[in-house]
Scaffold this motif. Structure first.
Motif, PDB file in Angstrom:
ATOM      1  N   TRP A 120      -4.356  60.109  64.976  1.00 30.68           N
ATOM      2  CA  TRP A 120      -4.225  60.404  63.554  1.00 30.68           C
ATOM      3  C   TRP A 120      -3.477  59.322  62.773  1.00 30.68           C
ATOM      4  CZ3 TRP A 120       0.433  60.754  61.178  1.00 30.68           C
ATOM      5  CH2 TRP A 120       1.560  61.005  61.966  1.00 30.68           C
ATOM      6  N   PRO A 121      -2.498  58.594  63.362  1.00 29.48           N
ATOM      7  CA  PRO A 121      -1.863  57.527  62.562  1.00 29.48           C
ATOM      8  C   PRO A 121      -2.864  56.437  62.150  1.00 29.48           C
ATOM      9  CG  PRO A 121      -0.492  58.102  64.446  1.00 29.48           C
ATOM     10  CD  PRO A 121      -1.809  58.751  64.660  1.00 29.48           C
ATOM     11  N   SER A 122      -3.732  56.053  63.092  1.00 27.74           N
ATOM     12  CA  SER A 122      -4.748  55.053  62.750  1.00 27.74           C
ATOM     13  C   SER A 122      -5.711  55.591  61.704  1.00 27.74           C
ATOM     14  CB  SER A 122      -5.525  54.632  64.001  1.00 27.74           C
ATOM     15  OG  SER A 122      -4.723  53.863  64.858  1.00 27.74           O
ATOM     16  N   ALA A 177     -14.913  67.301  72.624  1.00 30.36           N
ATOM     17  CA  ALA A 177     -14.442  67.678  71.277  1.00 30.36           C
ATOM     18  C   ALA A 177     -13.847  66.429  70.631  1.00 30.36           C
ATOM     19  CB  ALA A 177     -13.411  68.797  71.350  1.00 30.36           C
ATOM     20  N   PRO A 178     -14.706  65.476  70.212  1.00 30.82           N
ATOM     21  CA  PRO A 178     -14.193  64.198  69.719  1.00 30.82           C
ATOM     22  C   PRO A 178     -13.299  64.329  68.485  1.00 30.82           C
ATOM     23  CG  PRO A 178     -16.539  64.437  69.265  1.00 30.82           C
ATOM     24  CD  PRO A 178     -16.174  65.534  70.187  1.00 30.82           C
ATOM     25  N   LEU A 179     -13.625  65.265  67.596  1.00 35.01           N
ATOM     26  CA  LEU A 179     -12.805  65.413  66.390  1.00 35.01           C
ATOM     27  C   LEU A 179     -11.392  65.860  66.745  1.00 35.01           C
ATOM     28  CD1 LEU A 179     -12.580  65.334  63.356  1.00 35.01           C
ATOM     29  CD2 LEU A 179     -13.488  67.663  63.259  1.00 35.01           C
ATOM     30  N   LEU A 180     -11.299  66.838  67.658  1.00 38.06           N
ATOM     31  CA  LEU A 180      -9.979  67.316  68.081  1.00 38.06           C
ATOM     32  C   LEU A 180      -9.212  66.219  68.795  1.00 38.06           C
ATOM     33  CD1 LEU A 180      -8.016  69.687  68.285  1.00 38.06           C
ATOM     34  CD2 LEU A 180      -9.157  70.340  70.429  1.00 38.06           C
ATOM     35  N   GLU A 181      -9.882  65.490  69.661  1.00 35.06           N
ATOM     36  CA  GLU A 181      -9.243  64.388  70.380  1.00 35.06           C
ATOM     37  C   GLU A 181      -8.771  63.296  69.414  1.00 35.06           C
ATOM     38  OE1 GLU A 181     -10.569  61.006  73.652  1.00 35.06           O
ATOM     39  OE2 GLU A 181     -11.486  63.012  73.741  1.00 35.06           O
ATOM     40  N   GLU A 193     -13.390  49.347  66.087  1.00 36.45           N
ATOM     41  CA  GLU A 193     -12.578  48.733  67.135  1.00 36.45           C
ATOM     42  C   GLU A 193     -11.177  49.331  67.200  1.00 36.45           C
ATOM     43  OE1 GLU A 193     -14.582  44.247  67.251  1.00 36.45           O
ATOM     44  OE2 GLU A 193     -12.763  44.631  66.082  1.00 36.45           O
ATOM     45  N   ALA A 194     -10.810  50.121  66.201  1.00 36.15           N
ATOM     46  CA  ALA A 194      -9.458  50.677  66.148  1.00 36.15           C
ATOM     47  C   ALA A 194      -9.291  51.921  67.002  1.00 36.15           C
ATOM     48  CB  ALA A 194      -9.083  51.003  64.700  1.00 36.15           C
ATOM     49  N   VAL A 195     -10.392  52.501  67.480  1.00 36.07           N
ATOM     50  CA  VAL A 195     -10.334  53.726  68.280  1.00 36.07           C
ATOM     51  C   VAL A 195     -11.229  53.574  69.511  1.00 36.07           C
ATOM     52  CG1 VAL A 195      -9.775  55.256  66.354  1.00 36.07           C
ATOM     53  CG2 VAL A 195     -12.163  54.737  66.856  1.00 36.07           C
ATOM     54  N   GLY A 214     -14.128  58.537  64.370  1.00 29.24           N
ATOM     55  CA  GLY A 214     -13.076  57.632  63.937  1.00 29.24           C
ATOM     56  C   GLY A 214     -13.491  56.748  62.787  1.00 29.24           C
ATOM     57  N   PHE A 215     -14.771  56.451  62.703  1.00 32.82           N
ATOM     58  CA  PHE A 215     -15.274  55.684  61.566  1.00 32.82           C
ATOM     59  C   PHE A 215     -15.628  56.600  60.393  1.00 32.82           C
ATOM     60  CE2 PHE A 215     -18.868  54.131  59.092  1.00 32.82           C
ATOM     61  CZ  PHE A 215     -18.385  52.920  58.645  1.00 32.82           C
ATOM     62  N   ALA A 216     -16.311  57.698  60.688  1.00 34.94           N
ATOM     63  CA  ALA A 216     -16.879  58.533  59.628  1.00 34.94           C
ATOM     64  C   ALA A 216     -15.808  59.204  58.769  1.00 34.94           C
ATOM     65  CB  ALA A 216     -17.795  59.596  60.245  1.00 34.94           C
ATOM     66  N   ILE A 217     -14.728  59.657  59.380  1.00 36.39           N
ATOM     67  CA  ILE A 217     -13.731  60.418  58.620  1.00 36.39           C
ATOM     68  C   ILE A 217     -13.018  59.551  57.579  1.00 36.39           C
ATOM     69  CG2 ILE A 217     -11.549  61.661  58.794  1.00 36.39           C
ATOM     70  CD1 ILE A 217     -12.608  62.885  61.380  1.00 36.39           C
TER      71      ILE A 217
END
Length: 285
Positions: free
Chosen positions: A80-82, A70-74, A200-202, A210-213
């Motif tokens: 979430w701060p990043s 569940a990558p979105l939940l993780e 590279e931030a996640v 992490g990129f798409a959102i």
């Protein structure tokens, strides 16, 4: 570079239409031609997407059974701060795309009084020079770090946007061309680095989300509204330079987020790692 090449293709198409067809014909039916051409490209894009393989990182994750279920939940729970900071960092990139590379063509025609052909030609010339600068920016980011280049871009937009718009209002075709080239050259420092800076931030397990959102929400919030807000600012202030304040505001927002985010890429460590891998490759039988 591929995205920028798409902007160039659109600008060249606009130049051809405005140069070859009367204005009435462009307004009545000529504007449909680029859309018909783009429809054909969807077939090519579909073929490319079917042939693209997964990255070595993804394949290694599958072998190690490290793929997030569940990558979105993780992502939301652990990063979430990043995500929030990168959303605001997208303000700089979105303002560059939607104001410097897109809206500027309308601005040059409507506010500066140049013809539609001259406007699209200026943008096309700037984009031709812009494409190789993507490679230069990528090399600089590998050498000096991702965030450093993005900071230079954000600071540059903050300090130079208003003088650039004032100079645009006092220039002819050549002057407008040089200013537009300077703006896209400055933006190339961000555009050549932000994507890899984001991934590279996640961790790899949540990298796509992490990129798409932040990318898509940032484009929608800061980019999709930017041309409308720029036009609205001119109408309510009666100041043709007011879009500069929008670029400055978005750049300041991104600048603060960049300062808080930091940079997970270490140029020195990356060079040392590359040297070790090269030695191992040469030593292998």
């Amino acid at each position: 570079m591929a995205t920028s090449a798409g902007f160039l293709g659109a600008s060249v198409m606009a130049s051809l239409l405005n140069g070859l067809l009367p204005e009435e014909a462009v307004q009545e039916w000529g504007w449909r031609i680029p859309f018909l051409a783009a429809a054909v490209l969807t077939i090519v894009v579909r073929w490319i997407r079917r042939k693209v393989s997964d990255s070595p990182v993804r394949e290694q994750m599958e072998q190690e059974e490290a793929v997030a279920t569940a990558p979105l939940l993780e992502l939301i729970k652990g990063h979430w701060p990043s995500m929030l900071r990168m959303l605001f960092i997208m303000a700089v990139n979105a303002s560059g795309y939607y104001l410097v590379l897109t809206y500027m063509a309308t601005y040059i025609e409507v506010e500066l009084g140049l013809t539609a052909f001259q406007s699209s030609l200026i943008l096309s010339l700037a984009l031709v020079l812009y494409l190789p600068l993507i490679f230069v920016g990528a090399w600089l980011s590998d050498t000096f770090g991702r965030r450093r280049l993005s900071l230079i871009n954000a600071i540059g937009f903050t300090l130079l946007s208003y003088p650039a718009f004032v100079s645009l209002g006092q220039s002819g075709f050549l002057g407008v061309s040089l200013i537009q080239i300077s703006l896209v050259a400055l933006f190339s420092l961000n555009d050549s680095t932000f994507a890899v800076y984001f991934v590279e931030a996640v961790p790899p397990q949540v990298r796509l989300s992490g990129f798409a959102i932040p990318f898509n929400f940032g484009n929608a919030i800061f980019g999709g509204t930017a041309p409308f807000i720029a036009t609205w600012l001119i109408s309510v202030t009666d100041n043709s330079y007011s879009p500069a304040f929008l670029i400055m505001g978005l750049s300041l927002l991104g600048l603060v987020a960049l300062i808080l985010q930091g940079d997970s890429y270490d140029p020195k460590a990356a060079r040392e790692q590359a040297a070790r891998e090269e030695q191992e490759r040469l030593a292998a039988p």
